[in-house]
Motif scaffolding. Structure first.
Motif, PDB file in Angstrom:
ATOM      1  N   UNK A  62       0.822  -1.207   0.000  1.00 35.66           N
ATOM      2  CA  UNK A  62       0.000   0.000   0.000  1.00 35.66           C
ATOM      3  C   UNK A  62       0.858   1.259   0.000  1.00 35.66           C
ATOM      4  N   UNK A  63       2.178   1.094   0.005  1.00 38.64           N
ATOM      5  CA  UNK A  63       3.103   2.218  -0.094  1.00 38.64           C
ATOM      6  C   UNK A  63       4.401   1.711  -0.700  1.00 38.64           C
ATOM      7  N   UNK A  64       5.234   2.613  -1.151  1.00 39.34           N
ATOM      8  CA  UNK A  64       6.506   2.227  -1.752  1.00 39.34           C
ATOM      9  C   UNK A  64       7.519   1.819  -0.688  1.00 39.34           C
ATOM     10  N   UNK A  65       8.478   0.977  -1.106  1.00 36.29           N
ATOM     11  CA  UNK A  65       9.567   0.589  -0.224  1.00 36.29           C
ATOM     12  C   UNK A  65       9.188  -0.538   0.712  1.00 36.29           C
ATOM     13  N   UNK A  66      10.089  -0.884   1.642  1.00 33.49           N
ATOM     14  CA  UNK A  66       9.793  -1.918   2.629  1.00 33.49           C
ATOM     15  C   UNK A  66       8.583  -1.529   3.474  1.00 33.49           C
ATOM     16  N   UNK A  67       7.668  -2.463   3.670  1.00 34.84           N
ATOM     17  CA  UNK A  67       6.463  -2.154   4.441  1.00 34.84           C
ATOM     18  C   UNK A  67       5.740  -3.439   4.815  1.00 34.84           C
ATOM     19  N   UNK A  68       4.724  -3.306   5.633  1.00 36.87           N
ATOM     20  CA  UNK A  68       3.891  -4.445   5.994  1.00 36.87           C
ATOM     21  C   UNK A  68       2.930  -4.750   4.857  1.00 36.87           C
ATOM     22  N   UNK A  69       2.865  -6.012   4.445  1.00 37.71           N
ATOM     23  CA  UNK A  69       2.051  -6.411   3.291  1.00 37.71           C
ATOM     24  C   UNK A  69       0.744  -7.104   3.676  1.00 37.71           C
ATOM     25  N   UNK A  70       0.704  -7.717   4.853  1.00 37.39           N
ATOM     26  CA  UNK A  70      -0.435  -8.577   5.168  1.00 37.39           C
ATOM     27  C   UNK A  70      -0.568  -8.716   6.682  1.00 37.39           C
ATOM     28  N   UNK A  71      -1.819  -8.749   7.146  1.00 35.40           N
ATOM     29  CA  UNK A  71      -2.113  -9.067   8.544  1.00 35.40           C
ATOM     30  C   UNK A  71      -3.067 -10.254   8.567  1.00 35.40           C
ATOM     31  N   UNK A  72      -2.698 -11.301   9.290  1.00 37.77           N
ATOM     32  CA  UNK A  72      -3.536 -12.488   9.452  1.00 37.77           C
ATOM     33  C   UNK A  72      -4.078 -12.489  10.876  1.00 37.77           C
ATOM     34  N   UNK A  73      -5.404 -12.459  10.989  1.00 36.89           N
ATOM     35  CA  UNK A  73      -6.075 -12.476  12.291  1.00 36.89           C
ATOM     36  C   UNK A  73      -6.514 -13.897  12.619  1.00 36.89           C
ATOM     37  N   UNK A  74      -6.446 -14.272  13.888  1.00 43.34           N
ATOM     38  CA  UNK A  74      -6.820 -15.611  14.315  1.00 43.34           C
ATOM     39  C   UNK A  74      -8.247 -15.662  14.837  1.00 43.34           C
ATOM     40  N   UNK A  75      -8.937 -16.778  14.551  1.00 43.63           N
ATOM     41  CA  UNK A  75     -10.261 -17.040  15.110  1.00 43.63           C
ATOM     42  C   UNK A  75     -10.209 -18.384  15.836  1.00 43.63           C
ATOM     43  N   UNK A  76     -11.274 -18.687  16.570  1.00 42.75           N
ATOM     44  CA  UNK A  76     -11.225 -19.859  17.443  1.00 42.75           C
ATOM     45  C   UNK A  76     -11.510 -21.173  16.728  1.00 42.75           C
ATOM     46  N   UNK A  77     -12.495 -21.195  15.836  1.00 45.61           N
ATOM     47  CA  UNK A  77     -12.938 -22.463  15.247  1.00 45.61           C
ATOM     48  C   UNK A  77     -13.138 -22.354  13.739  1.00 45.61           C
ATOM     49  N   UNK A  78     -13.242 -23.510  13.094  1.00 45.82           N
ATOM     50  CA  UNK A  78     -13.555 -23.553  11.671  1.00 45.82           C
ATOM     51  C   UNK A  78     -14.936 -22.953  11.393  1.00 45.82           C
ATOM     52  N   UNK A  79     -15.878 -23.156  12.316  1.00 49.68           N
ATOM     53  CA  UNK A  79     -17.206 -22.577  12.148  1.00 49.68           C
ATOM     54  C   UNK A  79     -17.137 -21.052  12.136  1.00 49.68           C
ATOM     55  N   UNK A  80     -16.304 -20.480  13.019  1.00 47.57           N
ATOM     56  CA  UNK A  80     -16.108 -19.029  13.015  1.00 47.57           C
ATOM     57  C   UNK A  80     -15.541 -18.572  11.674  1.00 47.57           C
ATOM     58  N   UNK A  81     -14.578 -19.329  11.179  1.00 48.12           N
ATOM     59  CA  UNK A  81     -13.956 -18.976   9.903  1.00 48.12           C
ATOM     60  C   UNK A  81     -14.994 -18.961   8.781  1.00 48.12           C
ATOM     61  N   UNK A  82     -15.896 -19.926   8.806  1.00 51.90           N
ATOM     62  CA  UNK A  82     -16.947 -19.970   7.804  1.00 51.90           C
ATOM     63  C   UNK A  82     -17.870 -18.765   7.875  1.00 51.90           C
ATOM     64  N   UNK A  83     -18.211 -18.344   9.071  1.00 51.08           N
ATOM     65  CA  UNK A  83     -19.097 -17.186   9.224  1.00 51.08           C
ATOM     66  C   UNK A  83     -18.408 -15.901   8.755  1.00 51.08           C
ATOM     67  N   UNK A  84     -17.104 -15.767   9.040  1.00 50.63           N
ATOM     68  CA  UNK A  84     -16.381 -14.593   8.544  1.00 50.63           C
ATOM     69  C   UNK A  84     -16.242 -14.628   7.023  1.00 50.63           C
ATOM     70  N   UNK A  85     -16.104 -15.825   6.477  1.00 51.99           N
ATOM     71  CA  UNK A  85     -16.033 -15.944   5.019  1.00 51.99           C
ATOM     72  C   UNK A  85     -17.316 -15.419   4.377  1.00 51.99           C
ATOM     73  N   UNK A  86     -18.452 -15.733   4.974  1.00 50.91           N
ATOM     74  CA  UNK A  86     -19.720 -15.225   4.456  1.00 50.91           C
ATOM     75  C   UNK A  86     -19.780 -13.701   4.553  1.00 50.91           C
ATOM     76  N   UNK A  87     -19.189 -13.144   5.611  1.00 53.69           N
ATOM     77  CA  UNK A  87     -19.251 -11.698   5.834  1.00 53.69           C
ATOM     78  C   UNK A  87     -18.426 -10.917   4.826  1.00 53.69           C
ATOM     79  N   UNK A  88     -17.299 -11.495   4.360  1.00 50.07           N
ATOM     80  CA  UNK A  88     -16.393 -10.746   3.480  1.00 50.07           C
ATOM     81  C   UNK A  88     -16.431 -11.227   2.034  1.00 50.07           C
ATOM     82  N   UNK A  89     -17.321 -12.170   1.738  1.00 52.06           N
ATOM     83  CA  UNK A  89     -17.303 -12.825   0.429  1.00 52.06           C
ATOM     84  C   UNK A  89     -17.422 -11.846  -0.744  1.00 52.06           C
TER      85      UNK A  89
END
Length: 323
Positions: A62-89
């Motif tokens: 999102x900017x030139x040069x060395x920088x942070x490219x990605x943030x991975x957030x943790x969730x508790x369960x696969x079911x939670x992951x599925x619900x977030x997938x629906x939210x951002x689809x």
């Protein structure tokens, strides 16, 4: 259902050798390395990946040069992951892939950052012991000195701070898609957000500048207590890395801090003793300014050898001795 915290971050850099020394001096363990990538771990398994800027598949910067490219957030369960997938689809850059044998979903936030979620890979760290603080009204530390740290070993990545072009749009994304909660604000300028109603003061801080700049401001690593902030900062200073500001204390979150310049992008912070909030907390509005950012701070840092402010003379065995 709520996001638990940061599971992994990824930097893109133009100097892997320098980054290797930097993050090892910082106190992270090197879990693996290859020609174009370094993988570091905090005590609880939170990962910091540093990749070559031209590595195939690295998210767009999102900017030139060395920088942070990605943030991975943790969730508790696969079911939670599925619900977030629906939210951002329906959000830009939606992805649903398998990484290292586990499902990971993601999209691009309104600031252009790659946002990912996975079932958390972090683990408990039962051996972590923090200092007890004796105050006038409560004196739990008896017949035991407070710790002195020779260096820091960060527990996890506690929060990330980004410059954003539109703070209201980005705040709304994290609230509506990922369920983040607002802790405090600089009206129309900044938003402190936490992953869930109960938790530390902020996991994410968004700051809008008049220029509309987008990029990383800093990544903050949680350490045990104020003594480790000092011990870690002094060690890092002895290693030759440059302080940006600190040690000091934030009045908004109550946390003690020490910021250093990071060759992989932005700044990097040791911090401890932030406020713990619940659903009863009411967000406050602050006018940004130097005294809001820091109740007190040491400009230029402390010298790791003399243990005093940089440039200060340190002669004599005791402060009471006169030359």
């Amino acid at each position: 259902m709520s996001v638990l915290g940061i599971d992994q971050i990824t930097y893109g850099t133009d100097d892997l050798l320098l980054a290797r020394r930097f993050f090892q001096d910082w106190g992270l363990s090197l879990a693996s390395e290859s020609a174009d990538e370094l993988v570091f771990e905090c005590l609880n398994g939170c990962r910091v990946i540093v990749a070559a800027m031209d590595k195939p598949g690295l998210p767009t910067a999102i900017e030139e040069g060395p920088t942070l490219r990605e943030v991975v957030w943790g969730v508790e369960t696969e079911a939670d992951l599925g619900r977030y997938a629906d939210a951002i689809r329906n959000d830009p850059g939606f992805m649903d892939v398998v990484v290292d044998g586990a499902r990971r979903i993601g999209c691009t936030d309104p600031n252009g950052l790659a946002v990912r979620l996975q079932v958390t890979r972090k683990h408990a760290v039962p051996e972590v012991r923090s200092a007890q603080m004796n105050t006038w009204s409560d004196r739990p530390r008896v017949n035991a000195p407070a710790p002195v740290y020779e260096r820091a070993t960060p527990i996890e990545v506690g929060h990330v701070v980004f410059f954003v072009a539109d703070v209201k749009a980005v705040e709304a994304f994290y609230a509506s898609r990922l369920g983040f909660v607002s802790s405090d604000r600089y009206p129309n300028r900044g938003a402190f957000m936490r992953c869930a109603p109960k938790g530390g003061h902020h996991d994410l801080f968004l700051l809008q500048l008049p220029t509309g700049k987008r990029g990383i401001n800093h990544v903050a690593f949680t350490v045990r207590d104020i003594h480790e902030v000092f011990g870690g900062g002094l060690h890092f200073s002895r290693c030759g890395w440059e302080t940006q500001l600190g040690p000091g204390r934030h009045p908004v979150s109550s946390a003690y801090f020490w910021y250093f310049k990071n060759p992989a992008g932005g700044l990097i912070e040791y911090y401890a003793d932030e406020d713990e909030l619940t659903a009863d907390w009411q967000p406050r509005d602050f006018e940004p300014g130097p005294t809001v950012f820091a109740e007190w701070a040491v400009d230029g840092g402390l010298d790791g050898h003399t243990r005093r402010q940089r440039g200060a003379e340190a002669g004599g065995k005791f402060l009471t001795e006169k030359k």
